[in-house]
Design an enzyme around this catalytic site. Structure first.
Site, short mmCIF file in Angstrom:
data_model
loop_
_atom_site.label_atom_id
_atom_site.label_comp_id
_atom_site.label_asym_id
_atom_site.label_seq_id
_atom_site.Cartn_x
_atom_site.Cartn_y
_atom_site.Cartn_z
N LYS A 160 1.05 -1.38 0.04
CA LYS A 160 0.01 0.09 -0.10
C LYS A 160 0.75 1.27 0.19
CE LYS A 160 -4.38 -1.46 2.20
NZ LYS A 160 -5.01 -1.47 3.36
N LYS A 205 -10.74 -3.74 -3.37
CA LYS A 205 -11.89 -2.82 -3.64
C LYS A 205 -11.63 -1.33 -4.15
CE LYS A 205 -13.42 -3.77 1.17
NZ LYS A 205 -12.22 -3.64 1.94
N LYS A 241 -4.23 -9.28 -7.02
CA LYS A 241 -5.53 -9.47 -6.18
C LYS A 241 -6.77 -8.72 -6.40
CE LYS A 241 -5.86 -8.03 -1.98
NZ LYS A 241 -5.55 -7.44 -0.73
P1 TYM Z 1 -10.57 -5.83 3.94
O1 TYM Z 1 -11.53 -4.86 4.04
O2 TYM Z 1 -9.56 -5.51 2.88
O3 TYM Z 1 -11.24 -7.29 3.30
C1 TYM Z 1 -12.26 -7.87 3.81
C2 TYM Z 1 -12.19 -9.34 4.05
O4 TYM Z 1 -11.95 -9.87 2.69
C3 TYM Z 1 -10.79 -10.55 2.37
N1 TYM Z 1 -10.37 -10.21 1.15
C4 TYM Z 1 -10.23 -11.21 0.05
N2 TYM Z 1 -10.48 -12.58 -0.01
C5 TYM Z 1 -10.14 -13.15 -1.20
N3 TYM Z 1 -10.15 -12.72 -2.46
C6 TYM Z 1 -9.55 -11.33 -2.49
N4 TYM Z 1 -9.27 -10.72 -3.56
C7 TYM Z 1 -10.02 -10.53 -1.18
N5 TYM Z 1 -9.97 -9.22 -0.97
C8 TYM Z 1 -10.10 -9.03 0.25
C9 TYM Z 1 -9.82 -10.04 3.34
O5 TYM Z 1 -8.70 -10.97 3.46
C10 TYM Z 1 -10.62 -9.92 4.50
O6 TYM Z 1 -10.87 -10.98 5.18
N6 TYM Z 1 -7.59 -5.45 7.76
C11 TYM Z 1 -8.81 -6.03 7.23
C12 TYM Z 1 -10.14 -5.70 8.18
C13 TYM Z 1 -9.68 -5.92 9.68
C14 TYM Z 1 -9.86 -6.96 10.31
C15 TYM Z 1 -9.81 -6.89 11.56
C16 TYM Z 1 -10.10 -8.52 9.98
C17 TYM Z 1 -9.64 -5.11 10.56
N7 TYM Z 1 -9.74 -5.57 11.95
C18 TYM Z 1 -9.79 -7.77 12.67
C19 TYM Z 1 -10.19 -9.63 10.70
C20 TYM Z 1 -10.18 -9.04 12.09
C21 TYM Z 1 -9.15 -5.57 6.06
O7 TYM Z 1 -8.53 -4.75 5.54
O8 TYM Z 1 -9.88 -6.45 5.33
#
Ligand code: TYM
Length: 334
Positions: free
Chosen positions: A118, A202, A199
């Site tokens: 990032k 969003k 990947k």
């Molecule tokens: P975030 O918002 O980027 O993504 C949410 C969830 O979606 C999964 N994900 C994917 N899985 C498969 N293929 C993809 N291309 C893909 N893109 C995203 C992510 O792995 C995630 O599970 N840091 C985290 C949010 C967070 C969090 C937490 C998660 C904050 N606190 C505590 C677990 C526990 C994040 O940015 O997810």
């Protein structure tokens, strides 16, 4: 007989960009599958979202948080059985972050792949972005979480929170439970349809047409994105031999259909990519159209969404405050 208490599950999602089928397959659908086996808590992490300064547009962020809430419910999270809440409604998250910051060596954060990726894309890197995994550790550790269902990209962050928890427990006393990641064997890393080497993300979903399938995209938009997905000039549809773009389509088909790889390979053998894409588009639309319909209904009921968030916060607040108090007492704060 005394009923054994369920173990706790916690996960989070950032309310930024456009929620896509990668989030659905890697996280949301897993949350829905698991919600009843555990005492489940889902958090919309608006404090994480503001670590990228462009996201700090107040009305946009507030709207995105409610959209994320509606998408979670529309995808099958039951707000009566599981909790959904907004991170910034519970100040204990930031307070515990500060305490954990003090025992987290900078070197541990410098190793984080997501930070490297990032920050390479940004002109100016916020301190918050660097500290992001510590806030994530606080999210999970506050609720004495046993399992964290996430996509593959979050594995390293969960390993880090395990290290932070161990360090705290060792230095001050056993407060935190060491969390385990729960990651799909297949579908934990869905790739961009327009570029299967990257990947699905969003932020790109919002910027680049054809990069992703949005969870609440209309059927015709989904069909167009699938039909335009990058493949190759051959007709290989075996999982282990297919090119990255075709493999990605097969994996999406595998998770959404629940069929075995053997059955899928036999079904698509020799039929060409046009057939695979048409079948996949039908399957994705059949899966996501009901989600979209529920989402649109929920978005027409803002007062209901607001009330659920309020209730969610009240349900988790005592847990968070009790853990924070234990940590503060051990450190000698207060
Ligand atoms: P975030 O918002 O980027 O993504 C949410 C969830 O979606 C999964 N994900 C994917 N899985 C498969 N293929 C993809 N291309 C893909 N893109 C995203 C992510 O792995 C995630 O599970 N840091 C985290 C949010 C967070 C969090 C937490 C998660 C904050 N606190 C505590 C677990 C526990 C994040 O940015 O997810």
């Amino acid at each position: 007989m005394i009923e054994q208490q369920k173990k706790r599950l916690f996960s989070g999602i950032q309310p930024t960009g456009e929620l896509h089928i990668g989030n659905y397959i890697g996280a949301l659908s897993l949350w829905v599958e698991q919600q009843d086996q555990f005492d489940s808590i889902f958090c919309i992490v608006d404090l994480h979202a503001i670590t990228i300064p462009e996201t700090i547009v107040p009305e946009y962020l507030r709207k995105k948080s409610r959209e994320a809430e509606a998408i979670l419910i529309a995808s099958g999270i039951d707000p009566e059985r599981s909790v959904i809440f907004i991170q910034s409604h519970i100040p204990a998250h930031t307070e515990l972050t500060w305490i954990l910051n003090s025992i987290t060596p900078i070197g541990w954060l410098e190793r984080m792949t997501q930070f490297k990726v990032k920050s390479a894309q940004l002109e100016s890197i916020s301190t918050g972005l660097f500290d992001y995994p510590v806030l994530q550790a606080a999210d999970v550790l506050l609720y004495k979480t046993n399992v964290v269902p996430v996509g593959e990209d979050q594995r390293q962050h969960i390993e880090l929170m395990d290290d932070i928890a161990q360090r705290f427990n060792h230095l001050f006393g056993e407060v935190f439970i060491l969390p385990q990641p729960m990651i799909r064997a297949s579908g934990a890393r869905i790739m961009g349809l327009d570029d299967p080497t990257a990947k699905m993300s969003k932020s790109l979903a919002e910027k680049r047409k054809g990069h992703a399938i949005g969870i609440v995209d209309p059927p015709e938009v989904i069909r167009e994105a699938v039909m335009r997905a990058v493949t190759d000039s051959g007709k290989e549809t075996r999982f282990d031999c297919a090119s990255p773009g075709v493999k990605n389509l097969l994996v999406i088909y595998e998770v959404l259909s629940g069929k075995s790889r053997e059955a899928i390979e036999a079904y698509f053998e020799g039929k060409g990519y046009g057939f695979l894409k048409r079948e996949l588009a039908d399957l994705v639309i059949a899966t996501l159209e009901p989600v979209r319909n529920r989402y649109l209904k929920l978005m027409a009921e803002p007062a209901y969404l607001e009330e659920l968030l309020h209730r969610g916060a009240e349900r988790v607040r005592p847990i968070a405050e009790s853990t924070l108090k234990q940590a503060k007492d051990l450190v000698g704060l207060g």
